[in-house]
Design a protein around this motif. Structure first.
Motif, mmCIF file in Angstrom:
data_model
loop_
_atom_site.group_PDB
_atom_site.id
_atom_site.type_symbol
_atom_site.label_atom_id
_atom_site.label_comp_id
_atom_site.label_asym_id
_atom_site.label_seq_id
_atom_site.Cartn_x
_atom_site.Cartn_y
_atom_site.Cartn_z
ATOM 1 N N GLN A 227 -3.237 6.187 5.790
ATOM 2 C CA GLN A 227 -4.071 5.438 4.676
ATOM 3 C C GLN A 227 -4.040 4.025 4.519
ATOM 4 O OE1 GLN A 227 -2.598 8.059 1.547
ATOM 5 N NE2 GLN A 227 -4.551 8.881 1.468
ATOM 6 N N PHE B 28 -6.563 1.204 -6.101
ATOM 7 C CA PHE B 28 -6.210 1.703 -4.843
ATOM 8 C C PHE B 28 -4.791 2.350 -4.962
ATOM 9 C CE2 PHE B 28 -3.174 1.642 -1.161
ATOM 10 C CZ PHE B 28 -4.165 1.564 -0.110
ATOM 11 N N ALA C 177 0.838 -1.392 0.069
ATOM 12 C CA ALA C 177 -0.071 0.082 -0.148
ATOM 13 C C ALA C 177 0.825 1.346 0.034
ATOM 14 C CB ALA C 177 -0.989 -0.216 0.975
ATOM 15 N N ARG C 178 1.959 1.200 0.832
ATOM 16 C CA ARG C 178 2.752 2.363 0.862
ATOM 17 C C ARG C 178 3.739 2.767 -0.655
ATOM 18 N NH1 ARG C 178 5.145 3.721 5.498
ATOM 19 N NH2 ARG C 178 5.645 5.653 4.682
ATOM 20 N N THR C 179 4.030 1.685 -1.049
ATOM 21 C CA THR C 179 4.479 1.778 -2.406
ATOM 22 C C THR C 179 3.752 2.183 -3.495
ATOM 23 O OG1 THR C 179 4.152 -0.363 -3.300
ATOM 24 C CG2 THR C 179 6.297 -0.010 -2.013
ATOM 25 N N GLU D 153 5.818 6.137 -0.291
ATOM 26 C CA GLU D 153 4.650 6.619 -0.873
ATOM 27 C C GLU D 153 5.201 7.633 -1.997
ATOM 28 O OE1 GLU D 153 4.837 6.662 2.216
ATOM 29 O OE2 GLU D 153 3.766 8.154 3.084
ATOM 30 N N MET E 201 -4.891 6.603 -4.361
ATOM 31 C CA MET E 201 -3.807 7.153 -3.258
ATOM 32 C C MET E 201 -3.071 8.254 -4.170
ATOM 33 S SD MET E 201 -3.996 5.722 -0.476
ATOM 34 C CE MET E 201 -5.693 5.548 -0.845
ATOM 35 N N GLY F 221 1.296 4.310 -2.941
ATOM 36 C CA GLY F 221 1.268 5.927 -2.509
ATOM 37 C C GLY F 221 0.345 6.106 -1.428
ATOM 38 N N ALA F 222 0.301 5.408 -0.523
ATOM 39 C CA ALA F 222 -0.599 5.328 0.601
ATOM 40 C C ALA F 222 0.350 5.694 1.788
ATOM 41 C CB ALA F 222 -1.298 4.415 1.111
ATOM 42 N N SER F 223 0.032 6.872 2.587
ATOM 43 C CA SER F 223 0.683 7.160 3.734
ATOM 44 C C SER F 223 0.123 6.197 4.649
ATOM 45 C CB SER F 223 0.038 8.571 4.111
ATOM 46 O OG SER F 223 -1.407 8.392 4.773
ATOM 47 N N PRO F 224 1.296 6.155 5.844
ATOM 48 C CA PRO F 224 0.908 5.120 6.816
ATOM 49 C C PRO F 224 -0.397 5.169 7.476
ATOM 50 C CG PRO F 224 2.996 6.470 7.403
ATOM 51 C CD PRO F 224 2.453 7.062 6.073
ATOM 52 N N ILE G 20 7.978 4.046 -6.718
ATOM 53 C CA ILE G 20 8.560 2.383 -7.094
ATOM 54 C C ILE G 20 7.501 1.558 -6.562
ATOM 55 C CG2 ILE G 20 10.557 0.952 -6.391
ATOM 56 C CD1 ILE G 20 12.302 3.355 -5.687
#
Lengths: 267, 349
Positions: A181, B95, A172-174, B70, B99, A176-179, B74
């Protein structure tokens, strides 16, 4: 012959079933006996329910337990998440301490709370300045309930978070989600069932609390205290209808919530 | 495109240190290493998901060492897909777009684009747990590229798949790379996978980078015993190279002398690829300089091919097809001849 052979082959199962049955009956018989012998006397039960003191106490119990569960939710979930995701020195100690309220006699827990939230300690004093007192008050009932029931929520939520693969958050982070989110969109929904179960357990535990509450707040009177008071003052016959109502209400609500949670899991 | 400078990562049990890599724009770069070499952690460090001890990471001329994952652009695809189980395939793909605040219309475009690209249009409404392994991997790829990352990291994407699906997904990866021109960094423990996909390969092991080069370079000229053994060169020997009076250079091992190319002298490792050794029942007259008699000590059946161990001495591992295996009636204990060229013997430290 084949019946004997069946017994011979399944000795362990049969022994365990018999022993299991024993403990099951031990739980069921007292509850059933009390409920059914009172239910047959519908009139008394109805009268008891209409007694504003009784209905007020039951309502207060349910409501106070609900408020403590809500407070527990906002304060317990973050801790559960931290414990599920991080390793730090002293973590075992923290986890152990969180479970202490389960093993401490609840009257003792009530005394401990009274010490801290009473007028003679700075915490109690500080709250008093903003108009919140914990002795013989609703707030007192709530903190007593939180103290004894929060371990159930934290433990259940922690197990739920642990079951969520940490790499789901990483992906999720990669993307584009912030911690935040990642937590609210991925981890929280996936752990939701355990969190809900924890909440139900906490709420149920709150309703059943007597010892810690009675130390802090004899009044306003929650249902378990009312049962105790009627038993002490008037005897068994007066205490019983209240106890039956309390059991019925708790069991019905508990079943409804469990069913809802179960259904949520299936879909 | 991406540069990793002197990266060190603490893995608890050991440390991955001094990793320096420079991957070019559009390259299909493979990191090859045995299980437990820290390959996944290396990828996670590049993505910003794992704290590094020291070093720098640069992406398209910008340092991203301390940047949150984020914001790096990558994407990562894990071995076991790691799809969001509570979301449909479509929502999994969307998703990242949400984001990144992609507009609803553009979200639809991107979903259609990746769905078509990977042939998963008919899966969009399904939940991940109803998909097959290959389908899941395609969805994971779709989700990763939908956000148009600058770099795609893939972690053992084929290992969890059955052989047939593996072939399809491997082709899919190659096709994606060619169609999108995207830079891919792929880690694997499988040498054949590395050869098949990589434009360049970095071998890691024992906590550091052992060799970087084209598949050909790694394959033909391993720079260390570790790389050679890893590169499936099963024949690695330690011996002495000496120049003979007749002008030949020979490599002595276990009392046998291999004629080798070049004029190097001294103690070295030598490697010979199993497929470069011929097996025959009679000595072969050919330009190949090395021909020795030996006894078959072991036969390893790999299906269409077999590894035959022949004791000359030393023990040589040879690759034969099933056809020649049957034609030559090879069996344990049989006396045969092994033949290989001088240039097939590769020396390294």
């Amino acid at each position: 012959m084949s019946f004997l052979r069946y017994i011979g082959k399944n000795r362990l199962t049969i022994t365990f079933v018999l022993l299991g049955l024993l403990i099951f009956l031990f739980i069921i018989i007292p509850l059933a006996k009390m409920v059914f012998s009172s239910v047959s006397d519908t009139e008394t039960l109805w009268e008891t329910l209409l007694d504003p003191e009784v209905s007020g106490a039951i309502g207060l119990t349910l409501f106070a337990a609900l408020i403590s569960t809500i407070v527990g939710f906002f304060l317990g979930i973050p801790l559960a998440y931290i414990l599920a995701r991080n390793n730090f020195p002293g973590k075992r100690l923290v986890e152990g301490l969180i479970d202490v309220p389960i093993v401490v006699p609840h009257t003792a827990a009530g005394i401990a709370l009274l010490f801290v939230f009473g007028r003679n300690f700075f915490l109690g004093e500080a709250f008093e300045k903003v108009g919140i007192t914990f002795v013989d008050s609703f707030a007192g009932i709530v903190i007593a309930m939180i103290f004894v029931s929060i371990p159930f929520l934290i433990d259940s939520a922690k197990e739920g978070f642990k079951k969520v693969d940490v790499r789901l958050e990483k992906v999720a982070r990669t993307l584009g989600a912030s911690p935040w989110q990642a937590f609210f969109r991925i981890t929280f929904p996936l752990a939701w069932r355990s969190i809900l179960t924890g909440n139900i357990m906490m709420w149920a535990r709150g309703i059943s609390e007597f010892g810690a509450v009675i130390i802090l707040a004899y009044h306003p009177m929650i249902a378990p205290v009312l049962v105790y008071e009627r038993f002490e003052t008037y005897g068994l016959d007066y205490a019983r209808p209240v106890a039956v109502l309390l059991i019925l209400v708790s069991v019905i609500v508990f079943i409804v919530l469990r069913t809802l949670a179960y259904r949520g899991d299936k879909s | 495109m991406i540069e990793v400078n002197d990266l060190s990562v603490d893995l608890g049990e050991f440390v991955l240190k001094n990793i320096t890599l420079a991957i070019k724009e559009g390259e299909y770069f493979i990191i090859l290493g045995p299980t437990g070499a820290g390959k996944t952690v290396l990828l996670e460090s590049i993505a910003g998901l794992y704290p590094i001890k020291s070093g720098e990471i640069w992406l398209r001329g910008k340092e991203v060492t301390g940047v949150e994952p984020e914001k790096r652009k990558i994407s990562i695809v894990y071995q076991d897909h790691v799809l969001f189980p509570h979301l449909s395939v479509r929502k999994n793909i969307v998703f990242g777009l949400k984001m990144n605040k992609v507009t609803a219309a553009e979200q639809d475009n991107r979903v259609n684009w990746v769905a078509e690209l990977l042939g998963i249009g008919n899966l969009l409404h399904r939940k991940p747990d109803t998909l097959s392994g290959g389908e899941k991997q395609k969805v994971a790829l779709a989700r990763a590229i939908a956000t148009r990352p600058e770099l795609l990291l893939v972690d053992e994407p084929l290992s969890a798949l059955d052989p047939e699906t593996r072939e399809t997904v491997q082709q899919e990866l190659r096709r994606l790379h060619q169609a999108l021109g995207i830079t891919i960094l792929h880690v694997t423990h499988d040498f054949e996978e590395a050869i098949a996909l990589g434009s360049r390969i970095a071998v890691i092991g024992e906590g550091s980078l052992m060799q970087v080069g084209t598949p050909e370079e790694i394959f033909r000229h391993p720079n260390s015993e570790f790389v050679a053994r890893f590169a499936m060169t099963r024949n690695v020997f330690l011996g002495k190279a000496t120049k003979q009076s007749n002008g030949d250079t020979v490599f002595q091992v276990d009392g046998t002398e291999f004629v080798i190319a070049g004029e190097t002298e001294g103690t070295y490792h030598a490697s010979i690829r199993p497929e470069e050794i011929l097996i025959s029942t009679e000595p072969i007259r050919s330009s190949a300089r090395n021909c020795f008699p030996g006894t078959i000590t072991q036969i390893q059946d790999k299906g269409s091919t077999l590894y035959i161990t022949v004791n000359a001495p030393p023990e040589l591992s040879c690759l034969v097809t099933r056809h020649s295996f049957e034609e030559l009636e090879l069996r344990k204990g049989k006396r045969i001849y092994v033949t290989f060229k001088a240039t097939s013997v590769h020396l390294f430290d």
